[in-house]
Design a protein around this motif. Structure first.
Motif, short mmCIF file in Angstrom:
data_model
loop_
_atom_site.label_atom_id
_atom_site.label_comp_id
_atom_site.label_asym_id
_atom_site.label_seq_id
_atom_site.Cartn_x
_atom_site.Cartn_y
_atom_site.Cartn_z
N ALA A 231 0.88 9.71 1.41
CA ALA A 231 -0.46 9.38 1.90
C ALA A 231 -0.42 8.18 2.84
N TYR A 232 0.37 7.18 2.48
CA TYR A 232 0.48 5.99 3.32
C TYR A 232 1.07 6.33 4.68
N ALA B 184 0.81 -1.22 0.00
CA ALA B 184 0.00 0.00 0.00
C ALA B 184 0.84 1.26 0.00
N GLU C 78 -1.33 8.13 6.93
CA GLU C 78 -2.38 7.25 7.43
C GLU C 78 -1.87 6.29 8.50
N ARG D 67 0.65 2.57 -3.31
CA ARG D 67 -0.73 2.76 -3.78
C ARG D 67 -1.38 3.95 -3.09
N GLY D 68 -1.08 4.13 -1.80
CA GLY D 68 -1.62 5.26 -1.07
C GLY D 68 -3.14 5.31 -1.10
N ARG D 69 -3.65 6.49 -1.38
CA ARG D 69 -5.11 6.68 -1.49
C ARG D 69 -5.58 6.66 -2.94
N ASP D 70 -4.68 6.41 -3.86
CA ASP D 70 -5.04 6.47 -5.28
C ASP D 70 -5.99 5.35 -5.64
N PRO E 13 1.76 8.65 -3.25
CA PRO E 13 1.19 7.54 -2.48
C PRO E 13 1.99 7.22 -1.21
#
Length: 353
Positions: free
Chosen positions: A233-234, A206, A237, A209-212, A230
């Motif tokens: 973002a990860y 992830a 989070e 990938r993040g939030r995409d 990403p």
């Protein structure tokens, strides 16, 4: 994986002559002073030909040095990180065809920056499982160019260089005779691959990938590729890098100790000459230094200057460097650490024949 019989390995790197230099980018306003201080290198190779052709050139170098007939190769395992020049196509078949390895089984291997090591693992498995396979060829080739990729700013802790790498893997016959003149053509000793180990923490997929959301077509998320978005973002989070750094340190330790044990070498063995790291930035690799000093206490090779991060090819390039430039005497060992997003970490132990 414990390698039950000696496998000889000859590796080569092909770097294009053209370079992009930090000083030129700074003068042109494409990099800031603050950015250049974190890079840890002055230039990277830049290619005008695509990744699969870079792989072919590296493989041609290996085959010329060994005088090995490509028609006798039973497997071609090609790995890559970024776009290979066509959208719906098989790069490993191209590599096999261009080299004349027409009886080889071409296989594509994707495991981010660890792809070359994963392809090496496929080659080892095939050789050990099928006695009819005489040799396996592993290649990587990557080219990171606009508009799809900004090699300088796409990622944290990595500047991406263009290159091809290759390794020819064969069963080793210690009493066998080399073709006339072959030894003189080599730039270094044949390496024996003694062990190759992996550790995976798949929950970190992830991070890339993040939030995409999932997209419908390549580059739909934006051009150029932005690896930082990403990752940022990860980390937001999941509260930062702490858990990942812990997992990474544990994986490096476990693969290293397993590789040494499978090679029959103790951590403090004086025959271990050096350990080579992926061609990434210092702050990315800093977590491994104390660990490697504690376990091995040998020279740590960081070879990113002049190359940058070679996509899927760092470990094979490091093996080529060790063979050509590091003066291993017969019976001496080197350790090579690998890794790639997903995440998978790897370790290879080689011995000079």
């Amino acid at each position: 994986m414990k390698i039950s019989e000696p496998l000889s390995l000859e590796a080569a790197t092909w770097l294009p002559e053209e370079r992009e230099r930090v000083s030129d980018l700074l003068a042109a306003g494409r990099l800031t002073e603050a950015e250049t201080e974190q890079l840890g290198l002055t230039e990277v190779p830049v290619s005008d030909i695509p990744g699969p052709q870079l792989a072919v050139r590296a493989a041609e170098r290996v085959l010329a040095a060994t005088r090995f007939d490509p028609a006798r190769i039973g497997l071609v395992a090609h790995a890559w990180l970024y776009h290979q020049g066509h959208d719906f196509w098989s790069p490993p078949h191209y590599v096999a065809d261009r080299l004349g390895a027409h009886d080889a089984l071409p296989i594509g291997v994707r495991q981010m920056s660890n792809g070359g090591v994963a392809a090496l693992g496929v080659a080892v498995d095939r050789l050990l499982a099928d006695p009819t396979v005489e040799a396996a060829l592993v290649t990587t080739g990557d080219r990171f160019v606009p508009p799809g990729f900004n090699r300088w700013r796409a990622d944290y802790g990595a500047v991406y260089g263009d290159a091809g790498t290759a390794a020819l893997l064969r069963r080793h016959d210690p009493d066998g005779q080399e073709p006339e003149g072959q030894a003189a053509e080599r730039s270094g000793p044949t390496l024996l691959l003694r062990s190759l180990t992996f550790a995976t923490a798949a929950e970190y997929e992830a991070m890339y990938r993040g939030r995409d959301p999932f997209t419908e077509v390549p580059l739909q998320a934006g051009i150029p590729v932005d690896v930082r978005r990403p990752k940022k973002a990860y980390l937001e989070e999941h509260g930062g890098m702490g858990p990942f750094l812990k997992s990474a340190a544990e994986a490096v330790r476990s693969t290293l100790l397993q590789s040494l044990a499978e090679s029959g070498v103790e951590p403090g063995d004086p025959r271990i000459r050096c350990v080579a790291l992926p061609r990434l930035g210092e702050h990315v690799l800093s977590i491994t230094h104390a660990l490697l000093d504690e376990i091995l206490g040998v020279e740590i090779l960081q070879l990113r200057e002049g190359s940058g991060h070679l996509g899927a090819g760092d470990l094979l390039a490091n093996l080529a460097h060790i063979s050509a430039s590091h003066g291993l005497a017969p019976g001496e060992f080197a350790v090579v650490i690998g890794g790639g997003g997903g995440f998978t970490w790897s370790c290879a132990v080689v011995e000079a024949a």
